[in-house]
Design a protein around this motif. Sequence first.
Motif, PDB file in Angstrom:
ATOM      1  N   ASP A 205      -3.000  -5.539   8.101  1.00 29.84           N
ATOM      2  CA  ASP A 205      -4.219  -5.652   8.896  1.00 29.84           C
ATOM      3  C   ASP A 205      -3.834  -6.442  10.133  1.00 29.84           C
ATOM      4  OD1 ASP A 205      -5.349  -4.508   6.715  1.00 29.84           O
ATOM      5  OD2 ASP A 205      -6.510  -6.262   6.100  1.00 29.84           O
TER       6      ASP A 205
ATOM      7  N   ALA B  78     -23.797  -1.513   2.646  1.00 30.81           N
ATOM      8  CA  ALA B  78     -22.518  -1.138   2.015  1.00 30.81           C
ATOM      9  C   ALA B  78     -21.561  -2.317   2.054  1.00 30.81           C
ATOM     10  CB  ALA B  78     -21.906   0.065   2.718  1.00 30.81           C
ATOM     11  N   PHE B  79     -21.581  -3.019   3.179  1.00 29.90           N
ATOM     12  CA  PHE B  79     -20.820  -4.259   3.287  1.00 29.90           C
ATOM     13  C   PHE B  79     -21.779  -5.396   2.974  1.00 29.90           C
ATOM     14  CE2 PHE B  79     -19.584  -8.059   5.532  1.00 29.90           C
ATOM     15  CZ  PHE B  79     -18.243  -8.149   5.238  1.00 29.90           C
ATOM     16  N   ASP B  80     -21.431  -6.207   1.988  1.00 27.92           N
ATOM     17  CA  ASP B  80     -22.351  -7.270   1.588  1.00 27.92           C
ATOM     18  C   ASP B  80     -21.545  -8.388   0.941  1.00 27.92           C
ATOM     19  OD1 ASP B  80     -24.247  -8.907   0.390  1.00 27.92           O
ATOM     20  OD2 ASP B  80     -25.566  -7.239  -0.140  1.00 27.92           O
TER      21      ASP B  80
ATOM     22  N   ARG C 218       0.852  -1.187   0.000  1.00 29.45           N
ATOM     23  CA  ARG C 218       0.000   0.000   0.000  1.00 29.45           C
ATOM     24  C   ARG C 218       0.881   1.228   0.000  1.00 29.45           C
ATOM     25  NH1 ARG C 218      -2.930  -3.544   3.782  1.00 29.45           N
ATOM     26  NH2 ARG C 218      -4.824  -4.013   2.653  1.00 29.45           N
TER      27      ARG C 218
ATOM     28  N   LYS D  85      -9.543 -12.072   6.390  1.00 28.45           N
ATOM     29  CA  LYS D  85      -8.252 -11.860   7.044  1.00 28.45           C
ATOM     30  C   LYS D  85      -8.453 -11.388   8.480  1.00 28.45           C
ATOM     31  CE  LYS D  85      -6.340  -9.351   3.776  1.00 28.45           C
ATOM     32  NZ  LYS D  85      -5.482  -8.276   3.279  1.00 28.45           N
TER      33      LYS D  85
ATOM     34  N   ARG E  65      -4.511  -2.953  -6.538  1.00 31.27           N
ATOM     35  CA  ARG E  65      -5.677  -3.572  -7.144  1.00 31.27           C
ATOM     36  C   ARG E  65      -6.740  -2.520  -7.462  1.00 31.27           C
ATOM     37  NH1 ARG E  65      -8.083  -8.546  -4.705  1.00 31.27           N
ATOM     38  NH2 ARG E  65      -7.586  -7.694  -2.666  1.00 31.27           N
TER      39      ARG E  65
ATOM     40  N   GLY F 255     -13.718 -11.929   1.046  1.00 27.94           N
ATOM     41  CA  GLY F 255     -12.520 -11.109   0.801  1.00 27.94           C
ATOM     42  C   GLY F 255     -12.368  -9.916   1.724  1.00 27.94           C
TER      43      GLY F 255
ATOM     44  N   ASP G 113     -12.047  -5.073   9.796  1.00 23.80           N
ATOM     45  CA  ASP G 113     -11.900  -5.429   8.386  1.00 23.80           C
ATOM     46  C   ASP G 113     -13.196  -5.102   7.624  1.00 23.80           C
ATOM     47  OD1 ASP G 113     -10.821  -6.450   6.093  1.00 23.80           O
ATOM     48  OD2 ASP G 113     -10.630  -8.516   6.805  1.00 23.80           O
TER      49      ASP G 113
ATOM     50  N   SER H 263      -8.045  -0.716   4.386  1.00 21.44           N
ATOM     51  CA  SER H 263      -8.641  -1.148   3.121  1.00 21.44           C
ATOM     52  C   SER H 263      -8.170  -0.196   2.054  1.00 21.44           C
ATOM     53  CB  SER H 263     -10.163  -1.015   3.189  1.00 21.44           C
ATOM     54  OG  SER H 263     -10.741  -2.259   3.325  1.00 21.44           O
TER      55      SER H 263
ATOM     56  N   PHE I 200     -21.660  -9.444  -2.720  1.00 19.82           N
ATOM     57  CA  PHE I 200     -21.037  -8.646  -3.801  1.00 19.82           C
ATOM     58  C   PHE I 200     -20.405  -9.597  -4.835  1.00 19.82           C
ATOM     59  CE2 PHE I 200     -16.563  -9.273  -4.100  1.00 19.82           C
ATOM     60  CZ  PHE I 200     -16.343 -10.082  -2.991  1.00 19.82           C
TER      61      PHE I 200
END
Length: 331
Positions: free
Chosen positions: A202, A111-113, A2, A175, A247, A171, A285, A242, A116
């Motif tokens: 993380d 928003a978190f799903d 990162r 982690k 990527r 995903g 996460d 995040s 996806f």
Amino acid sequence: MRPFFFVFLIFGSQFLLAQDTSLVAQKKILQLMGSRFELTAVATTKQEAWDAINAGIKEIERIELLISSWDENSQTSEINRKAGISSVPVDKELYDLIYRTKKVSQLTEGAFDISFASMDRIWKFDGSMKQMPDGEIIKKAKAKINWQDIILDSEKQTVFLKNKGMRIGFGAIGKGYAANRAKELMRNRKGVKGGVVNASGDLITWGVSNKEEGWVVSITNPKDKEVALGWLQINGLSVVTSGDYERFVEFAGKRYAHIIDPRTGYPTTGIKSVTLICPDAELADALATAVFVLGKEKGLALVNQLKQTDCLIVTDEDEILPSNNLQLNYF
Ligand code: ADP
Ligand code: MG
């Protein structure tokens, strides 16, 4: 890696000398779940530290087998194969994990799903995608994203994806979950006084550190990674970032991150990275991903309303936005 926004543990070569001189710290670096993991244990003896580290590694390997959607033999793959067909009996552990992901979906208004994942075959962030996917295809796949169509039956302990073509993927939480579990196992081993499980930045810490100041992380400036913005005390906390700079895809000068906005079916734009700090690595996460999707205003509003939860957002314009209670220390 990162490069824009880097969180790393400050420990130098003296790390192997625990502050309490009767303690030793040992560290193992290895590849697990497709990421670089670092497991550190501070213990009474070297042997105890290694026993704990090895237990942590085994635990992460075990979890990978359970939640991988790439491994055809995993229960997760079976759930995906049976989408729209039938419910699948699963281990309590997987059932509970999915139950918790639905709670996070509820908290973040979708928003978190984890569903996806029907987008997995459309958006590719490995450099292979040369043009924007067709709008109609995105629309079709998007129609399959809905955490409320992940049907759980607590009595039978089954999971059913209601619609054909639906998929789930861990995903954005796997982690963190693995780090939590490895920490718990390591913490309970004989002689272990503290440690860190760090999955490519993380991480979660517990107990004693080797340093007087305890466990700390340095936050670098996204504009100049040679310069630290400040540092955070993270004793007993988890820190998750995040925003994997490697990527993403770019079309017409616009940068799309590898996180999908379930409301549109398109990758999110606007945020470069989100660092989330809270006591639980799984939640950190998941929330880091959710804040990405929610965007800076809604994301900060959510974090500011949660207890013991803080974040630092870096936007595409390199704005640095901390949550209200973030205790960033300056040098
Ligand atoms: P990073 O990979 O940068 O650590 P995350 O923890 O946020 O970031 O995980 C991103 C991954 O989460 C994606 O690669 C994908 O597998 C999954 N994902 C993408 N969009 C969502 C979403 N809206 N909800 C849950 N998981 C997602
Ligand atoms: Mg995440």
